[in-house]
Every structure is written in structure tokens, then in C-alpha cells.
Design a protein around this motif. Structure first.
Motif, PDB file in Angstrom:
ATOM      1  N   ARG A  64     -13.483  37.629 -29.780  1.00 19.94           N
ATOM      2  CA  ARG A  64     -12.118  37.569 -30.294  1.00 19.94           C
ATOM      3  C   ARG A  64     -11.174  37.921 -29.152  1.00 19.94           C
ATOM      4  N   VAL A  65     -10.170  37.072 -28.949  1.00 20.92           N
ATOM      5  CA  VAL A  65      -9.306  37.154 -27.773  1.00 20.92           C
ATOM      6  C   VAL A  65      -7.853  37.343 -28.189  1.00 20.92           C
ATOM      7  N   GLY A  66      -7.161  38.247 -27.511  1.00 19.72           N
ATOM      8  CA  GLY A  66      -5.747  38.409 -27.811  1.00 19.72           C
ATOM      9  C   GLY A  66      -5.100  39.480 -26.965  1.00 19.72           C
ATOM     10  N   ALA A  67      -3.795  39.642 -27.144  1.00 20.50           N
ATOM     11  CA  ALA A  67      -3.026  40.664 -26.434  1.00 20.50           C
ATOM     12  C   ALA A  67      -1.900  41.146 -27.346  1.00 20.50           C
ATOM     13  N   PRO A  68      -2.258  41.860 -28.419  1.00 18.20           N
ATOM     14  CA  PRO A  68      -1.248  42.259 -29.419  1.00 18.20           C
ATOM     15  C   PRO A  68      -0.471  43.514 -29.039  1.00 18.20           C
ATOM     16  N   ILE A  69      -0.118  43.635 -27.761  1.00 16.71           N
ATOM     17  CA  ILE A  69       0.496  44.877 -27.291  1.00 16.71           C
ATOM     18  C   ILE A  69       1.934  45.051 -27.774  1.00 16.71           C
ATOM     19  N   ALA A  70       2.589  43.961 -28.192  1.00 13.23           N
ATOM     20  CA  ALA A  70       3.954  44.111 -28.707  1.00 13.23           C
ATOM     21  C   ALA A  70       3.988  45.028 -29.919  1.00 13.23           C
ATOM     22  N   ARG A  71       2.872  45.102 -30.644  1.00  8.25           N
ATOM     23  CA  ARG A  71       2.800  46.004 -31.793  1.00  8.25           C
ATOM     24  C   ARG A  71       2.817  47.463 -31.363  1.00  8.25           C
ATOM     25  N   LEU A  72       2.498  47.691 -30.097  1.00 10.70           N
ATOM     26  CA  LEU A  72       2.549  49.048 -29.546  1.00 10.70           C
ATOM     27  C   LEU A  72       3.889  49.326 -28.869  1.00 10.70           C
ATOM     28  N   GLU A  91       2.437  32.506 -26.781  1.00 11.85           N
ATOM     29  CA  GLU A  91       1.915  32.572 -28.142  1.00 11.85           C
ATOM     30  C   GLU A  91       1.180  33.895 -28.371  1.00 11.85           C
ATOM     31  N   LEU A  92       0.327  34.249 -27.435  1.00 11.01           N
ATOM     32  CA  LEU A  92      -0.441  35.489 -27.578  1.00 11.01           C
ATOM     33  C   LEU A  92       0.472  36.707 -27.564  1.00 11.01           C
ATOM     34  N   LEU A  93       1.426  36.725 -26.636  1.00  6.54           N
ATOM     35  CA  LEU A  93       2.256  37.910 -26.468  1.00  6.54           C
ATOM     36  C   LEU A  93       3.326  38.045 -27.548  1.00  6.54           C
ATOM     37  N   LEU A  94       3.923  36.944 -27.952  1.00  8.27           N
ATOM     38  CA  LEU A  94       5.015  37.021 -28.927  1.00  8.27           C
ATOM     39  C   LEU A  94       4.508  37.171 -30.360  1.00  8.27           C
ATOM     40  N   GLU A  95       3.437  36.442 -30.714  1.00  3.24           N
ATOM     41  CA  GLU A  95       2.913  36.523 -32.069  1.00  3.24           C
ATOM     42  C   GLU A  95       1.872  37.620 -32.236  1.00  3.24           C
ATOM     43  N   GLY A  96       1.264  38.043 -31.136  1.00  3.50           N
ATOM     44  CA  GLY A  96       0.217  39.053 -31.235  1.00  3.50           C
ATOM     45  C   GLY A  96      -1.027  38.559 -31.938  1.00  3.50           C
TER      46      GLY A  96
END
Length: 274
Positions: free
Chosen positions: A135-143, A166-171
């Protein structure tokens, strides 16, 4: 009585010309501590100086690659403006740069969580071989924070602008199939086939000339810069024609036998590549 292992560490092993670096942080999906980032940078720099090493594999322990940085350290490691910059520029960036600039072929072996800092590490490797569970992602905006420039550069180089945003803005967290379709993964196999696919990959890497691999990696990096190659760069590049590996490769083909490469240096290589 043996001392207990460190809560977060990089395990280093070498076998048959392959250096394996294992991200290990039990109970935290191999989340990377500051000490692990530093150890990773050191291990990658050391790998480049070992003549017997033909490739580097980075993998995770316990069925996961890495679930980013260890957030539990943040109040101490990045509790102020100065410490945030120091954390990203002096701890994470050197590790990613050491992977990206390694003259040896690098393979990220992925399964389970590969998010945040784990994805940044994978993107700095040459090949990303993934199991179906990845599973791949970068949901750091939630932090509440963005991806630092030195870290975003690797993701952008692999994913391109659209997928990176897409990865950074949507998480979003992508499954292996979607990540592969969007170019984040080199190839995907079933988890049960992951070790066999790694062995096949390393066999293909070992069949090539080490010098050619180094020169290909360096030229790919160089061609990402906009300015054209100058005459001195071209002359240095084509100096590979005077090497034993080049002569051996041609001779082996003409004689109908497998080549035996020695991994000799050429004038194009610098001390950091040897």
C-alpha cells in the motif's frame, strides 16, 4: 544475557555480492527514527566503497516496508522551526541523497505499508519490486505539514506532477495495482512470489557489467539537468571503450559464451563511484 535490540534499527547483511539493508522497528510498521535515517545514510555511503558489492536491496522487516517517520519522536526532534529544518535537511535528506547517488543498482523490495518516508526511500531506488499487499501513499497533510523539497524531488521524479499532487493533496493510499498503473512501482507479484522475483531481478543485474550500470545511472541523473552535455563530459563518458569489461562483453558475444565482468573502473568514474 544478550542486550535487547534497539527499538528502531537498520540491519545490514551481505551475501553473494548483494548488500541488504532491512528497516526494522517492531510494533511501528518500521517507522523510521532519526537514528535509523542516519544509519541508512551511513550504510548507503559505505556500500559504494565495497568492491565486492554489485547491488543494494532495501527492505522492511515483519511484512511491511516502512510507515513513514516515527511521529513519536516529533516533539523532541522537530519541535521548533530550527529543529524542523534540521530534521529534514540534515537527517532525512542525506539518507535519500545517499540512496539516489549510489553508483550501484538499488532495489526496494516492498510489501505492506510503504507510505511517507517509506515511499520517499523507495522512490530513490532504481527499481521497486512490490508484493500484492503493498500500500503506497503520503497522507502527511493529515498531520498538518507538506513534503519537504529534498523528499518531494524523489517522488516527483518517479510519479510525475499529477500523481505526486494526487497523493499529497488527497492523502490517498493506493493499492499495488493502482500504484503500478500510475508508474510508482516497477512491477508487482504475489507476496508469495516476492523472494523469487527478487532473486530473478538480482540475477539479471549481476549479468550486466558493473561499470555499465554505474555509467547508465550517472548519465540518467545528468540528463535530467536541462543544459546540454559538453565535450569534456562526452569524452569522459565514451572512455568506457578502453575498459576490460567493454572488451570482454564484445569478445564473449562473438565467441558465444557468457561474459565474465571484472567491474573495472574507467577515467569517467570518480573516487565516490569506486
Amino acid at each position: 544475557m544478550e542486550a535487547a535490540p534497539a527499538p528502531g534499527r537498520i540491519d545490514v547483511s551481505a551475501r553473494d555480492g548483494v548488500l541488504t539493508l532491512t528497516l526494522a522497528h517492531a510494533g511501528k510498521l518500521n517507522a523510521l527514527t532519526a537514528g535509523m535515517w542516519r544509519a541508512l545514510a551511513t550504510a548507503m555511503r559505505d556500500a559504494a566503497g565495497q568492491p565486492s558489492v554489485r547491488a543494494v536491496v532495501i527492505r522492511g522487516a515483519g511484512g511491511h516496508f516502512a510507515a513513514g517517520a516515527d511521529i513519536g519522536e516529533f516533539p523532541v526532534e522537530r519541535g521548533s522551526l530550527d529543529s524542523v529544518r534540521r530534521y529534514h535537511e540534515r537527517i532525512i535528506a542525506p539518507a535519500l541523497r545517499a540512496i539516489d547517488e549510489c553508483p550501484l543498482p538499488t532495489v526496494a523490495l516492498l510489501q505492506g505499508a510503504c507510505v511517507g518516508g517509506g515511499l520517499e526511500i523507495a522512490c530513490c531506488c532504481d527499481l521497486r519490486i512490490a508484493g500484492g499487499s503493498t500500500r503506497v501513499g503520503a497522507p502527511i497533510a493529515r498531520l498538518g505539514f507538506p513534503m519537504a523539497p529534498a523528499e518531494l524531488a524523489g517522488l516527483l521524479a518517479v510519479a510525475g506532477r499529477a500523481v505526486a499532487l494526487e497523493l499529497l493533496l488527497e492523502g490517498r493510499i493506493l493499492d499495488a495495482a493502482e500504484a503500478h498503473a500510475k508508474g510508482l512501482l516497477t512491477r508487482v507479484v504475489e507476496d508469495a512470489e516476492l523472494e523469487a522475483e527478487l532473486a530473478r531481478t538480482l540475477s539479471r543485474l549481476a549479468a550486466g557489467a558493473p561499470l555499465a550500470a554505474t555509467l547508465n545511472k550517472r548519465m540518467v541523473r545528468r540528463l535530467q539537468r536541462p543544459e546540454p552535455l559538453d565535450e569534456s563530459e562526452l569524452a569522459a563518458f565514451f572512455s568506457y571503450s578502453d575498459t576490460r569489461d567493454h572488451r570482454e562483453g564484445v569478445a564473449a558475444f562473438l565467441e558465444g559464451r557468457p561474459p565474465v565482468f571484472g567491474g573495472d573502473a574507467s577515467p569517467f568514474q570518480t573516487e565516490e563511484d569506486r
